[in-house]
Design a protein around this motif. Structure first.
Motif, PDB file in Angstrom:
ATOM      1  N   LYS A  25      18.359  68.902 109.897  1.00 64.42           N
ATOM      2  CA  LYS A  25      16.965  68.578 109.580  1.00 64.42           C
ATOM      3  C   LYS A  25      16.074  69.792 109.781  1.00 64.42           C
ATOM      4  CE  LYS A  25      16.003  63.718 110.250  1.00 64.42           C
ATOM      5  NZ  LYS A  25      15.150  62.808 111.029  1.00 64.42           N
ATOM      6  N   ALA A  71      17.532  67.511 105.574  1.00 63.57           N
ATOM      7  CA  ALA A  71      16.357  66.651 105.473  1.00 63.57           C
ATOM      8  C   ALA A  71      15.160  67.405 106.029  1.00 63.57           C
ATOM      9  CB  ALA A  71      16.581  65.375 106.266  1.00 63.57           C
ATOM     10  N   ASP A  72      13.984  67.005 105.588  1.00 63.14           N
ATOM     11  CA  ASP A  72      12.777  67.537 106.206  1.00 63.14           C
ATOM     12  C   ASP A  72      12.714  67.026 107.634  1.00 63.14           C
ATOM     13  OD1 ASP A  72      11.209  69.361 105.020  1.00 63.14           O
ATOM     14  OD2 ASP A  72       9.964  67.956 103.885  1.00 63.14           O
ATOM     15  N   ASP A  74      11.868  63.328 107.925  1.00 66.22           N
ATOM     16  CA  ASP A  74      12.385  62.373 106.947  1.00 66.22           C
ATOM     17  C   ASP A  74      13.510  61.533 107.528  1.00 66.22           C
ATOM     18  OD1 ASP A  74      10.645  63.067 105.040  1.00 66.22           O
ATOM     19  OD2 ASP A  74      12.031  64.292 103.857  1.00 66.22           O
ATOM     20  N   THR A 113      17.203  60.152 107.484  1.00 62.76           N
ATOM     21  CA  THR A 113      18.485  60.650 106.983  1.00 62.76           C
ATOM     22  C   THR A 113      19.111  59.548 106.111  1.00 62.76           C
ATOM     23  OG1 THR A 113      19.585  59.771 108.893  1.00 62.76           O
ATOM     24  CG2 THR A 113      18.876  62.070 109.015  1.00 62.76           C
ATOM     25  N   GLU A 127      18.551  55.463 106.242  1.00 59.66           N
ATOM     26  CA  GLU A 127      18.090  54.721 105.065  1.00 59.66           C
ATOM     27  C   GLU A 127      19.007  53.529 104.814  1.00 59.66           C
ATOM     28  OE1 GLU A 127      17.658  56.606 101.167  1.00 59.66           O
ATOM     29  OE2 GLU A 127      16.302  58.040 102.115  1.00 59.66           O
ATOM     30  N   THR A 132      14.414  58.865 100.113  1.00 62.24           N
ATOM     31  CA  THR A 132      13.846  60.153 100.505  1.00 62.24           C
ATOM     32  C   THR A 132      14.645  61.265  99.857  1.00 62.24           C
ATOM     33  OG1 THR A 132      13.967  59.089 102.660  1.00 62.24           O
ATOM     34  CG2 THR A 132      12.847  61.215 102.551  1.00 62.24           C
ATOM     35  N   ARG A 136      15.978  64.997  99.516  1.00 62.10           N
ATOM     36  CA  ARG A 136      16.261  66.000 100.531  1.00 62.10           C
ATOM     37  C   ARG A 136      16.140  67.413  99.943  1.00 62.10           C
ATOM     38  NH1 ARG A 136      21.146  64.974 103.999  1.00 62.10           N
ATOM     39  NH2 ARG A 136      22.258  64.460 102.084  1.00 62.10           N
TER      40      ARG A 136
END
Ligand code: ADP
Length: 633
Positions: free
Chosen positions: A487, A544-545, A548, A550, A554, A567, A569
């Motif tokens: 991340k 990922a940001d 956000d 993962t 999700e 989301t 990536r």
């Protein structure tokens, strides 16, 4: 109603075969099982009578009787408890409802070899059917308290059983075993011997809180009237001090309440004095039940009020993340009529819950300090459940963290606590690094790991589904942030061969065109393409940001029925990788970039695969790769 013959359910038949062919080396336990059922039936009747004073039942002398008939070679276990109705006998005795037993049979089938099977047996309770280890015919006569008519059930364990109505049945249940012929070489296991029966009761059922009486001819070995003799001490183990009770006695109580045939891992006792008095005897099993993570897992310990059994699975006494704990809690100052709803709101019960929780956590802590192997077993079996507490129980978060340990890149079998991790962190490292994923292997080989491995930085390998969630909830430990290596941007600082600022800028310039172009081409799947500082061997990875979700999280939210937006990536490229260099060169030289667009797509799919994910359209991916391979021939 005439006598009817029924077939056993398939699983029941399998189990009976096992019993008849006598797979348990220790047959004595059949008596423990029948006495345990009788004791439960007495508990249930007392409770039913408490709740419903119109129930037409006699509760004046609740007890268990054992009767030996040496001439007929029979042994009868009798109780005057709740009994069963005609339909209940069919359901409860003709089928196997206990999911643990069904699991046992499945595992047994898988363990083809005799030795494996031998090991499995003895781990699972088989209750009533264990009578067939010692008997060639079993007759059960029962009448449900409050009902007029009784039921007689008979079977030789061979595939069928009969059911008929019985007018003459007393309240409760009697199980009569027609014993197999005595083994002349093994007098100790002749169950028509008074001595043997007394021994077995003492060993396995002493703590049963109802009198177990020996009656009939065998009760009177001398002349004179047969006085029933009570064989068990009936002392509630939880009310006695620890040095008065042997380990074996605790273990037998555990087996009675948990229906587990294995010894527990840990026995925990607590006796609270004062205004709200109670005693607790809790057990940590040695194995996690297979249904621990299912919705209908029955959690909680048994609740007694002043020695009277009130309910099984009393969930108000322990938080959900301690749902694997079994045991008994006996409270002095609750009403016998207390209901689950009342318990949930009761202030005293909440105080008890807090205290019991701390007690369990502190005993895990002592286990950790005193017996590494036992702690390792505990953590392997229950770590994933305990970690739920990191999310739900902020009051005890520190205590839970203190007993939590994690797999690590530093050692294949070693686990490490956060405290140990921080202690051995090199100077200058500011974060606790971790990676989450589906399995040890996939996280170990993840491209995200490359730069960390090269620099010898320790990374925690978190592979339980709950890990994704607690790391977010906990956030930091002793001032060090918990940082996912998959991340955000990672700056690992200087390395021997680190590029200079100037070199970096130059590389950024060289790649600027490609990165922009690829970001557009892959717009549907990702939000950005950038250069990576975490790769050494792989050409690309997805990250990922920092804030956000993962993909695993999700999926978890979706599985829980929550709507979560997908989301996008970030795709990171390794600028020093030959493939990436080649793509950049082609990008800069070529006018027609249609082929290159496919390469970009492939590169992205490879990055997804490398972290254990799957490409959005696997069939299309395979076709692209196959076409390209063909061209190389
Ligand atoms: P388990 O005790 O593990 O549930 P068993 O095969 O021993 O499995 O018994 C199945 C069910 O039959 C029990 O759960 C109980 O409902 C009923 N049962 C067995 N023995 C008795 C008894 N003596 N009195 C009343 N019900 C009984």
């Amino acid at each position: 109603m005439p006598t009817e013959t029924f077939e056993f359910q398939v699983e029941a038949r399998q189990l009976l075969q096992l019993m008849i062919h006598s797979v348990y080396s220790n047959k004595d336990v059949f008596l423990r099982e029948l006495v345990s059922n009788a004791s439960d039936a007495l508990d249930k009747l007392r409770l039913a009578a408490l709740r419903d004073d119109s129930l037409d039942a006699d509760i004046s002398d609740l007890h268990i009787e054992l009767e030996i008939d040496q001439d007929a070679r029979t042994l009868t276990v009798r109780d005057n408890g709740i009994g069963m109705s005609y339909d209940e006998v069919g359901q409860l005795i003709g089928t196997i409802a206990n999911s643990g037993t069904a699991e046992f049979l499945r595992e047994l089938k898988e363990a083809q070899d005799g030795a494996g099977a031998e090991g499995l047996i003895g781990q699972f309770g088989v209750g009533f059917y264990s009578g067939f280890m010692v008997a060639d015919e079993v007759t059960l006569l029962t009448r449900r308290a409050g009902e007029k008519k009784g039921t007689r059930w008979t079977s030789r364990g061979e595939g069928t059983y009969t059911l008929e109505e019985a007018d003459d049945a007393p309240q409760g249940t009697s199980v009569t075993l027609r014993l197999k012929p005595a083994d002349p070489d093994n007098q100790l296991h002749d169950y028509t011997s008074v001595w043997t029966i007394k021994e077995i009761v003492k060993r396995y059922s002493d703590f049963i809180t109802w009198p177990i009486r020996l009656v009939g001819e065998a009760g009177s070995e001398d002349d004179g009237p047969a006085e029933p003799e009570t064989l068990n001490s009936m002392k509630a183990l939880w009310a006695r001090s620890r040095d008065e009770v042997s380990e074996d006695e605790y273990h037998e109580l555990y087996k009675h309440i948990s229906h587990d045939w294995r010894d527990p891992l840990e026995t925990i006792q607590l006796q609270a004095e004062g205004t709200f008095e109670y005693q607790a005897l809790l057990f940590v099993p040695s194995h996690a039940p297979h249904d621990l993570f299912t919705q209908d897992f029955k959690r909680g310990v048994q609740l007694y009020v002043k020695r009277v059994f009130i309910m099984d699975d009393c969930e108000a006494l322990l938080p959900p993340y301690l749902r694997f704990v079994k045991g008994v809690v006996d409270a002095q100052d609750l009403s016998l009529n207390v209901s689950r709803e009342i318990l949930q709101q009761d202030r005293h019960i909440r105080m008890m819950q807090r205290r019991l929780t701390k007690k369990v956590l502190s005993s895990v802590k002592s286990m950790m300090a005193g017996d590494a192997e036992r702690y390792a077993t505990f953590w392997r079996e229950f770590g994933a459940v305990l970690k739920e507490g990191l999310i739900t129980d902020s009051d005890n978060r520190d205590a839970i963290l203190a007993v939590s340990s994690f797999a690590t890149t530093h050692g294949a079998d070693e686990t490490v606590t956060l405290k140990q991790y921080v202690e051995r962190m090199p100077d200058g490292q500011e974060s606790i690094y971790y990676i989450t994923g589906g399995s040890r292997q996939s996280v170990d080989n993840s491209p995200h790991m490359e730069a960390f491995r090269e620099r010898g930085i320790e990374v925690l390998l978190l592979t339980d589904p709950v890990d994704e969630v607690w790391v977010d909830a906990v956030g930091e430990f002793e001032g060090k942030r918990l940082q996912s290596i998959a991340k955000g941007e990672i700056d690992l600082g200087a390395r021997g061969d680190e590029k200079s600022e100037g070199e970096r800028e130059q590389q950024a310039e060289e790649y600027a065109g490609l990165l922009g172009w690829m970001s557009e081409r892959l717009e549907e799947d990702i939000k950005e393409v950038r250069l990576s500082s975490r790769l050494t061997v792989s050409p690309a990875c997805v990250v990922a940001d920092a804030h956000d979700l993962t993909p695993a999280l999700e999926n978890m939210y979706r599985a829980m029925g929550q709507e979560v937006p997908h989301t996008k990536r970030i795709l990171e490229l390794n600028p020093d990788h030959q493939l990436v260099k080649g793509i950049n060169q082609a990008y800069r030289e070529r006018e027609d970039r249609s082929d290159l667009a496919e390469t970009a797509q492939l590169l992205y799919s490879l990055a997804v695969l490398a972290e254990g994910g799957r490409p959005a359209d696997p069939a299309h991916f395979v076709k692209m790769v196959a076409d390209r391979l063909e061209r190389t021939l």
